[in-house]
Write an enzyme that holds these catalytic residues in place. Sequence first.
Site, mmCIF file in Angstrom:
data_model
loop_
_atom_site.group_PDB
_atom_site.id
_atom_site.type_symbol
_atom_site.label_atom_id
_atom_site.label_comp_id
_atom_site.label_asym_id
_atom_site.label_seq_id
_atom_site.Cartn_x
_atom_site.Cartn_y
_atom_site.Cartn_z
ATOM 1 N N HIS A 33 0.839 -1.211 0.000
ATOM 2 C CA HIS A 33 0.000 0.000 0.000
ATOM 3 C C HIS A 33 0.873 1.260 0.000
ATOM 4 C CE1 HIS A 33 -2.860 -2.847 2.180
ATOM 5 N NE2 HIS A 33 -3.615 -2.411 1.206
ATOM 6 N N SER A 182 -2.781 -8.157 3.238
ATOM 7 C CA SER A 182 -3.266 -8.083 4.618
ATOM 8 C C SER A 182 -3.587 -9.474 5.146
ATOM 9 C CB SER A 182 -4.510 -7.211 4.693
ATOM 10 O OG SER A 182 -4.198 -5.932 4.203
#
Length: 274
Positions: A33, A182
């Site tokens: 990210h 994640s």
Amino acid sequence: MQTHSAIADLRAALKQRGRVVFVPTMGNLHAGHISLMEQARNHGDTVVASIFVNRLQFAPNEDFDKYPRTFQADCDKLAAAGVDMLFAPTEADLYPEPQEYFIEPPSIQNVLDGEFRPGHFRGVATVVTKLFNCVQPDAALFGKKDYQQLMVIRNMTRQLAVPIEIIGGETVRANDGLALSSRNGYLSETERAEAPRLYRLLNQIRDAVRTGRTDYALLENEAISALTAAGWKTDYVAIRQQSDLSPAKAGNGPLVVLAASRLGTTRLIDNIEI
Ligand code: PAF
């Protein structure tokens, strides 16, 4: 970094901010990210990130409830990465009434990940459209790890004449090749040690295709067998055309190998362009 949860506040804050570049996320931010945030800086004047775990893109049996929520740590990482503004709506901000209008992607939503996650791409397309309408960016970045998602968003934006440039960000990997996600946080120590096998197999397929193999079904099945032998449960390993994710045909343009497989209860996806 400014943070807004209300749509009206966000819009007011974004007036006269030059070229706005947007990176939507579901939080639990990792280096992948942050790389998107850094790339975003090269594409405009104001970088806006969002954090919103979107219930609409999770099937009832999926991990919406246990999806990691690490808001304070995420804010620190975004501020350190120089992100200018964070949009972090609550469900009540984004879905103040039940969402009854949806963006329905065409048949691409039913193949590959869509076959195993019914309704997923409809939920993604709907929330991305809504986030686009809130932020009204000039450009938006999405990671190539979610290859099919990137394609759905690109096609949707083009076909609906949404005036936003869609930019794909390269996948960021751990030293052993595992794509950052994640969901890697769900892996046990043993599973984490096993997880890079997926990327190794994708590389093997890429090398085999590069040396001239065109028996794609056999290559896919060999990889699935190798995963099964190592304890994985595979949804798909698929060699597809990059242009539309249709099945690969020899001599028909650049290909991509995509895979989704489960280690224990953790579903990992990855892909590699050829
Ligand atoms: O890739 C994601 O994290 C999500 O699918 C997205 C694009 C933020 C939409 O909820």
